[in-house]
Motif scaffolding. Structure first.
Motif, mmCIF file in Angstrom:
data_model
loop_
_atom_site.group_PDB
_atom_site.id
_atom_site.type_symbol
_atom_site.label_atom_id
_atom_site.label_comp_id
_atom_site.label_asym_id
_atom_site.label_seq_id
_atom_site.Cartn_x
_atom_site.Cartn_y
_atom_site.Cartn_z
ATOM 1 N N CYS A 7 -31.592 -60.297 -12.780
ATOM 2 C CA CYS A 7 -32.882 -59.690 -13.097
ATOM 3 C C CYS A 7 -32.992 -59.464 -14.597
ATOM 4 C CB CYS A 7 -32.990 -58.365 -12.345
ATOM 5 S SG CYS A 7 -34.474 -57.431 -12.733
ATOM 6 N N ARG A 8 -34.167 -59.796 -15.134
ATOM 7 C CA ARG A 8 -34.413 -59.602 -16.577
ATOM 8 C C ARG A 8 -34.479 -58.129 -16.949
ATOM 9 N NH1 ARG A 8 -35.631 -64.383 -19.947
ATOM 10 N NH2 ARG A 8 -35.859 -66.039 -18.415
ATOM 11 N N CYS A 48 -35.704 -59.316 -7.146
ATOM 12 C CA CYS A 48 -34.455 -58.636 -7.497
ATOM 13 C C CYS A 48 -34.029 -57.741 -6.330
ATOM 14 C CB CYS A 48 -34.629 -57.813 -8.769
ATOM 15 S SG CYS A 48 -33.191 -56.782 -9.138
ATOM 16 N N MET A 53 -38.241 -56.157 -8.522
ATOM 17 C CA MET A 53 -39.249 -56.856 -9.340
ATOM 18 C C MET A 53 -39.280 -58.344 -8.951
ATOM 19 S SD MET A 53 -41.612 -56.588 -11.664
ATOM 20 C CE MET A 53 -41.432 -55.328 -12.928
ATOM 21 N N GLN A 55 -40.024 -62.000 -9.897
ATOM 22 C CA GLN A 55 -39.977 -62.642 -11.212
ATOM 23 C C GLN A 55 -39.620 -64.113 -11.090
ATOM 24 O OE1 GLN A 55 -36.136 -61.085 -13.257
ATOM 25 N NE2 GLN A 55 -36.568 -59.699 -11.569
ATOM 26 N N SER A 174 -47.330 -58.794 -18.181
ATOM 27 C CA SER A 174 -46.497 -59.487 -17.175
ATOM 28 C C SER A 174 -46.126 -60.896 -17.643
ATOM 29 C CB SER A 174 -47.250 -59.586 -15.852
ATOM 30 O OG SER A 174 -48.344 -60.480 -15.972
ATOM 31 N N ALA A 177 -41.543 -62.518 -20.609
ATOM 32 C CA ALA A 177 -40.267 -62.415 -19.886
ATOM 33 C C ALA A 177 -39.381 -61.345 -20.531
ATOM 34 C CB ALA A 177 -39.567 -63.776 -19.882
ATOM 35 N N TYR A 221 -43.801 -62.011 -14.308
ATOM 36 C CA TYR A 221 -43.539 -60.935 -13.335
ATOM 37 C C TYR A 221 -44.755 -60.745 -12.448
ATOM 38 C CZ TYR A 221 -39.840 -59.557 -16.615
ATOM 39 O OH TYR A 221 -38.741 -59.547 -17.436
ATOM 40 N N PHE A 223 -46.199 -57.691 -10.357
ATOM 41 C CA PHE A 223 -45.899 -56.263 -10.323
ATOM 42 C C PHE A 223 -46.169 -55.600 -8.979
ATOM 43 C CE2 PHE A 223 -46.934 -55.833 -15.148
ATOM 44 C CZ PHE A 223 -45.638 -56.224 -15.476
ATOM 45 N N MET A 231 -39.211 -49.920 -13.954
ATOM 46 C CA MET A 231 -39.169 -50.631 -15.241
ATOM 47 C C MET A 231 -39.548 -49.702 -16.397
ATOM 48 S SD MET A 231 -41.451 -53.919 -16.413
ATOM 49 C CE MET A 231 -43.042 -53.107 -16.429
#
Ligand code: TYD
Ligand code: ZN
Length: 408
Positions: A7-8, A48, A53, A55, A174, A177, A221, A223, A231
């Motif tokens: 996950c970022r 994730c 999230m 993504q 969003s 990244a 992303y 949301f 986040m």
């Protein structure tokens, strides 16, 4: 050989639930002689397992997405224009009440929102990498800094103009990244009692109505309230309000403040509970969604193929970013849809990204009317269908593909 993607935001494991294949930059409309330079990436989405999230697994490089000639314009839809006028009025009347207050808009595009505040004499600055859109914003009376918003540009803005009472952004954050750069920038810029308001598409609406074409390079992303709450806390802020807005088929307006600076409204907890009830943070929900997407894609190709074989003319309506996902995922090219009409001058005379369907001015739609119009701009259906009553009156039909393929 391959390493599990992380996950970022929280470095948790990201489980892939859909691969939409090789996709172009959704707003890079090549000229007929530019198609060799097109850049593609694998459009894959996951969730994730830790912070939930949704993504993408591989990001299209930012410099391919947001170029000086970025053709998207907020003001091409009456509905969006009215929406941004209302946002400007709300901010002016509730937050920007002191003459010294500054508002900064991240991704101000053609000034649909900021131009209104500029005309009201509110201190403001837009930040946007698209020089073409910025020129229009300036002509509307907005001040714009051409470039990306990050901690460096935010620090420069603060040094020049002081802190911002409001940072606003619609359909932009969003897209980034490396979203920490945005929040660190907001942290540098925001007053101690200021708010960061951002609007973006809502993943629960995307899943509920099978709006799979909202998945494209720019929407890195998708949301949910739960994932955004986690986040913003990770970046040292608090989510204090969330509100549903009927934009782009279903969006949320998030309001973020420094911890304790504003009361947290009940809507946040209520929506997180609703998401738990509808399993919006769970992998299996997205696996079901992925199967639905595959069915819609197959049905759409079957319908368009039948219509072509029966000698019917189909024209695409609205060269949206969304249509890049649909056409490239399904393999829909000019053999099935000979052209797409669109009112945006910057897109006309160009080709759709990846599948190279010519984009023509709106006038081509009625010259002569096709038998069917494939509505890629379904989020503006009401406005468009009202405008095109004559098309239907003389026998034309609309093809829609969300939440399933149907003709109206
Ligand atoms: P939109 O759905 O707002 O965006 P996205 O790119 O995020 O998917 O884009 C609408 C597109 O449709 C835009 O290129 C303008 C075009 N359009 C028309 O051609 N006619 C219309 O009447 C409207 C409302 C939009
Ligand atoms: Zn995570």
């Amino acid at each position: 050989m391959s390493v599990a993607p992380t996950c970022r935001l929280c470095a948790g494991p990201v489980r892939e639930w859909m691969d939409l294949g090789r996709q172009p930059a959704s707003n890079a409309f090549p000229r007929p002689d530019e198609t060799d330079a097109e850049r593609f990436f694998r459009l894959a989405v996951g969730i994730c397992a830790e912070c939930t999230m949704v993504q993408q697994l591989e990001a299209m490089p930012t410099d391919h997405m947001f170029r000086a000639d970025y053709p998207y314009r907020s003001s091409t839809s009456d509905g969006l224009r009215r929406h941004f006028e209302a946002v400007a009025g709300w901010l002016r009347d509730t937050e920007l009440t002191d003459r010294a207050d500054l508002v900064v808009e991240i991704g101000c595009n053609d000034g649909a929102m900021l131009g209104v505040l500029g005309a009201s004499g509110v201190r403001h600055l837009g930040v946007d990498p698209s020089a073409g859109a910025a020129r229009t914003a300036v002509a509307r009376g907005a001040e714009v800094r051409v470039g990306f918003f990050d901690e460096v540009s935010a620090a420069a803005i603060r040094a020049e103009r002081g802190p911002a009472k409001v940072v606003f952004s619609a359909n932009t954050i969003s897209h980034v990244a490396d979203i920490g750069t945005v929040f660190r920038g907001v942290d540098r810029l925001l007053t101690s009692d200021g708010i960061f308001v951002f609007e973006d598409r809502y993943v629960a609406d995307i899943v509920e109505y099978a709006y799979f074409d909202q998945i494209y390079d720019e929407h890195f992303y998708l949301f949910s309230v739960r994932a955004v709450d986690a986040m913003v806390a990770r970046f040292g802020f608090e989510l204090v309000d969330v509100e549903r807005i009927p934009i782009h088929g279903g969006s949320l307006r998030f309001t973020v403040a420094r911890p304790g600076a504003r009361p947290r409204r009940a809507s946040v907890g209520r929506m997180i509970d609703e998401e738990a009830q509808t399993a919006i943070g769970e992998y299996d929900t997205y696996l079901r969604f992925a199967r639905q997407i595959e069915r819609v894609g197959a049905d759409l190709v079957a319908l368009l193929t039948d219509l072509r074989d029966a000698g019917r003319r189909v024209v695409g309506y609205g060269a949206t970013s969304k249509s890049a996902t649909v056409t490239n995922f399904c393999g829909i090219g000019p053999d099935l849809v000979p052209f797409i009409c669109d009112t945006t001058p910057e897109k006309q005379g160009r080709l759709s990204p990846g599948m190279h369907i010519p984009v023509r001015p709106h006038a081509a739609f009625a010259d002569p009317y096709p038998d069917y119009a494939l509505l890629f701009a379904w989020n503006h259906a009401e406005e468009i269908m009202a405008k095109e009553r004559h098309f239907v009156a003389q026998g034309g039909r609309w093809i829609l593909y969300v939440p399933h393929v149907h003709i109206v």
